[in-house]
Write a protein that holds these residues in place. Sequence first.
Motif, PDB file in Angstrom:
ATOM      1  N   ASP A  96      29.729  22.265  41.195  1.00 43.90           N
ATOM      2  CA  ASP A  96      30.797  23.425  41.430  1.00 43.90           C
ATOM      3  C   ASP A  96      30.634  24.251  40.028  1.00 43.90           C
ATOM      4  O   ASP A  96      31.054  23.740  39.008  1.00 43.90           O
ATOM      5  CB  ASP A  96      32.321  22.730  41.298  1.00 43.90           C
ATOM      6  N   PRO A  97      30.164  25.592  40.457  1.00 42.25           N
ATOM      7  CA  PRO A  97      29.977  26.419  39.252  1.00 42.25           C
ATOM      8  C   PRO A  97      31.487  26.742  38.641  1.00 42.25           C
ATOM      9  O   PRO A  97      31.435  27.037  37.360  1.00 42.25           O
ATOM     10  CB  PRO A  97      29.391  27.747  40.176  1.00 42.25           C
ATOM     11  N   ALA A  98      32.503  26.941  39.359  1.00 49.95           N
ATOM     12  CA  ALA A  98      33.883  26.990  38.909  1.00 49.95           C
ATOM     13  C   ALA A  98      34.154  25.895  37.703  1.00 49.95           C
ATOM     14  O   ALA A  98      34.883  26.146  36.745  1.00 49.95           O
ATOM     15  CB  ALA A  98      34.905  26.942  39.824  1.00 49.95           C
ATOM     16  N   ALA A  99      33.724  24.732  38.109  1.00 50.10           N
ATOM     17  CA  ALA A  99      33.948  23.519  36.970  1.00 50.10           C
ATOM     18  C   ALA A  99      33.302  23.786  35.529  1.00 50.10           C
ATOM     19  O   ALA A  99      33.626  23.636  34.438  1.00 50.10           O
ATOM     20  CB  ALA A  99      33.524  22.145  37.178  1.00 50.10           C
ATOM     21  N   VAL A 100      32.007  24.299  35.624  1.00 48.14           N
ATOM     22  CA  VAL A 100      31.267  24.875  34.684  1.00 48.14           C
ATOM     23  C   VAL A 100      31.969  25.839  33.674  1.00 48.14           C
ATOM     24  O   VAL A 100      31.968  25.865  32.685  1.00 48.14           O
ATOM     25  CB  VAL A 100      29.708  25.396  35.093  1.00 48.14           C
ATOM     26  N   GLY A 101      32.418  26.909  34.574  1.00 48.75           N
ATOM     27  CA  GLY A 101      33.060  27.879  33.838  1.00 48.75           C
ATOM     28  C   GLY A 101      34.227  27.632  33.324  1.00 48.75           C
ATOM     29  O   GLY A 101      34.605  28.209  32.258  1.00 48.75           O
ATOM     30  N   PHE A 102      34.923  26.611  33.949  1.00 50.33           N
ATOM     31  CA  PHE A 102      36.331  26.167  33.329  1.00 50.33           C
ATOM     32  C   PHE A 102      36.107  25.513  32.114  1.00 50.33           C
ATOM     33  O   PHE A 102      36.558  25.449  30.909  1.00 50.33           O
ATOM     34  CB  PHE A 102      36.902  25.106  34.327  1.00 50.33           C
ATOM     35  N   CYS A 103      35.184  24.509  31.885  1.00 51.17           N
ATOM     36  CA  CYS A 103      34.726  23.687  30.679  1.00 51.17           C
ATOM     37  C   CYS A 103      34.154  24.551  29.398  1.00 51.17           C
ATOM     38  O   CYS A 103      34.581  24.544  28.586  1.00 51.17           O
ATOM     39  CB  CYS A 103      33.687  22.711  31.063  1.00 51.17           C
ATOM     40  N   LEU A 104      33.235  25.718  29.949  1.00 53.18           N
ATOM     41  CA  LEU A 104      32.902  26.552  28.842  1.00 53.18           C
ATOM     42  C   LEU A 104      33.845  27.440  28.354  1.00 53.18           C
ATOM     43  O   LEU A 104      33.915  27.780  27.194  1.00 53.18           O
ATOM     44  CB  LEU A 104      31.553  27.386  29.477  1.00 53.18           C
ATOM     45  N   ALA A 105      34.782  27.837  29.269  1.00 52.29           N
ATOM     46  CA  ALA A 105      36.064  28.446  28.865  1.00 52.29           C
ATOM     47  C   ALA A 105      36.948  27.756  27.981  1.00 52.29           C
ATOM     48  O   ALA A 105      37.293  28.402  26.638  1.00 52.29           O
ATOM     49  CB  ALA A 105      36.817  28.941  29.925  1.00 52.29           C
ATOM     50  N   LEU A 106      37.112  26.601  28.147  1.00 52.14           N
ATOM     51  CA  LEU A 106      37.661  25.689  27.283  1.00 52.14           C
ATOM     52  C   LEU A 106      37.294  25.716  25.827  1.00 52.14           C
ATOM     53  O   LEU A 106      37.862  25.448  24.779  1.00 52.14           O
ATOM     54  CB  LEU A 106      38.020  24.388  28.034  1.00 52.14           C
ATOM     55  N   GLN A 107      35.679  25.458  25.832  1.00 49.83           N
ATOM     56  CA  GLN A 107      35.105  25.346  24.521  1.00 49.83           C
ATOM     57  C   GLN A 107      35.321  26.552  23.730  1.00 49.83           C
ATOM     58  O   GLN A 107      35.500  26.635  22.503  1.00 49.83           O
ATOM     59  CB  GLN A 107      33.688  25.193  25.050  1.00 49.83           C
ATOM     60  N   THR A 108      35.246  27.968  24.439  1.00 49.60           N
ATOM     61  CA  THR A 108      35.525  29.127  23.857  1.00 49.60           C
ATOM     62  C   THR A 108      37.150  29.217  23.330  1.00 49.60           C
ATOM     63  O   THR A 108      37.407  29.486  22.227  1.00 49.60           O
ATOM     64  CB  THR A 108      35.131  30.311  24.945  1.00 49.60           C
ATOM     65  N   ALA A 109      37.720  28.855  24.218  1.00 41.38           N
ATOM     66  CA  ALA A 109      39.195  28.789  23.771  1.00 41.38           C
ATOM     67  C   ALA A 109      39.556  27.778  22.482  1.00 41.38           C
ATOM     68  O   ALA A 109      40.498  28.196  21.681  1.00 41.38           O
ATOM     69  CB  ALA A 109      39.991  28.115  24.750  1.00 41.38           C
ATOM     70  N   GLY A 110      38.840  26.852  22.347  1.00 46.15           N
ATOM     71  CA  GLY A 110      38.806  25.973  21.089  1.00 46.15           C
ATOM     72  C   GLY A 110      38.511  26.689  19.798  1.00 46.15           C
ATOM     73  O   GLY A 110      39.137  26.782  18.960  1.00 46.15           O
ATOM     74  N   VAL A 111      37.480  27.427  20.227  1.00 49.63           N
ATOM     75  CA  VAL A 111      36.863  28.386  18.893  1.00 49.63           C
ATOM     76  C   VAL A 111      38.208  29.572  18.630  1.00 49.63           C
ATOM     77  O   VAL A 111      38.584  29.608  17.400  1.00 49.63           O
ATOM     78  CB  VAL A 111      35.742  29.246  19.230  1.00 49.63           C
ATOM     79  N   LEU A 112      38.526  30.042  19.482  1.00 48.68           N
ATOM     80  CA  LEU A 112      39.661  31.189  19.390  1.00 48.68           C
ATOM     81  C   LEU A 112      40.660  30.745  18.697  1.00 48.68           C
ATOM     82  O   LEU A 112      41.360  30.950  17.751  1.00 48.68           O
ATOM     83  CB  LEU A 112      39.846  32.096  20.521  1.00 48.68           C
ATOM     84  N   VAL A 113      41.117  29.564  19.178  1.00 43.65           N
ATOM     85  CA  VAL A 113      42.647  28.803  18.687  1.00 43.65           C
ATOM     86  C   VAL A 113      42.487  28.381  17.272  1.00 43.65           C
ATOM     87  O   VAL A 113      43.259  28.555  16.468  1.00 43.65           O
ATOM     88  CB  VAL A 113      42.907  27.439  19.732  1.00 43.65           C
TER      89      VAL A 113
END
Length: 420
Positions: free
Chosen positions: A41-58
């Motif tokens: 599921d490409p959406a799962a890949v995007g979801f997890c990578l988005a969470l990694q970026t969110a961790g950086v920003l937070v």
Amino acid sequence: MLRLLSHPKYRPFFFSFTAGNFAEGLVAVTVPFVLLQRTGDPAAVGFCLALQTAGVLVMAFPGASIADRFPRQKVVSWSYWAAGLALVGICIALGTDLGTWAVGAGLFLFGASTAVYGPASDAMTPRLVSEEYLHKANSMDSLSQRIGQGILGPLLGGAMVAMGMGIGAFALSALLCVFGAIIARRIQLLPPATDNCQQEEASENSNWASVLRYLKKTPLLVALLAWVSIFIMLQVGAKPVAATIWITDIQDGGAALYGIALSIGAVISAVVVLIIGASPLPSKYLAWMITAWSLGSGMLMLAVLLPSAWSFIISYALAAGLMAIGNIYWSTYIQSTVPDRLLARVISIDWVASLALTPLGAAVAGTVVSQWGAGPTFSTAALVPLFSGLGMLTLILRAKSQGAETRRNSRQELAPDVMD
């Protein structure tokens, strides 16, 4: 430059920093492919990578405050331990089929950890070597990033995924973070350089109001931070999108050609880093930084004006080398200009601005390509930094000239008093 590896203060930092870069390079390749293999599921890949970026920003701003308040070698060690724990959690999640959410939570913690040890590591460099060796240390840092994140980490990660050892790649990354955490505790820092504001209370120095007051007094630094953010948005966000579509339109096998261009560029930039580290720091290195980045961006017009596989490879390779020059001088400028008590927080502003604008650049580029086409979009991503860089260069040279004139006038005013 390589002599720094025998420097007792810099050597443990380099090995710790390189371990972290290697781990990040492994994770960057392993995450999307393992997730795609497991879920389809490409959406799962995007979801997890988005969470990694969110961790950086937070965590970027709070992490920088921690790095400016506590001993930085300890902060780096703590964050490496957290990164290793996050990667172990990902291994467990993948091995027990806990689900995408568990992998995403691990990547969020991993991203948050990188947001702490990144600025903290950059802020440590000026307290590892004397000022005359600072640009050499930054060259070594850049070489570490290019080898770990850009060459060996991705190569090994891709090979391990291809052999069905995706979980093993995460486990190896965790071990590298643990190694980096242990070595980081052995780092010994030089005393911070004194500045004119050292009489401020520590409680004031640890809040963000002191950073804002400092930036208000340094309009040139603010202008540079803004320009660098726009530059990164176009070069790291917009350019890859436009380049991918453009090279696919004009050349069969565009993906392979793009990979070749990036690989050659990585080698060229590594060579340039070694040359810069072995050379003395220019007296007007800030002007050299602007010039290198501007020309590196404009160099991509070679591929637009002479569309061919060779022009694309040559323009990307030359651009990568020039970008490497700018990166080293930019780090040196911030580290030698900003007071140590504020350094990690100012670096985190640079980090967050660039990271936040990069996906915006990619999104805008995708929309513009659909309206204007890849060629005009690629040209815009190359020319805007070029001409805005010329404007920044003029501003810097004028500021330097005005500063020299002010110092001259001050000496002339003091001359009669000296005669008396």
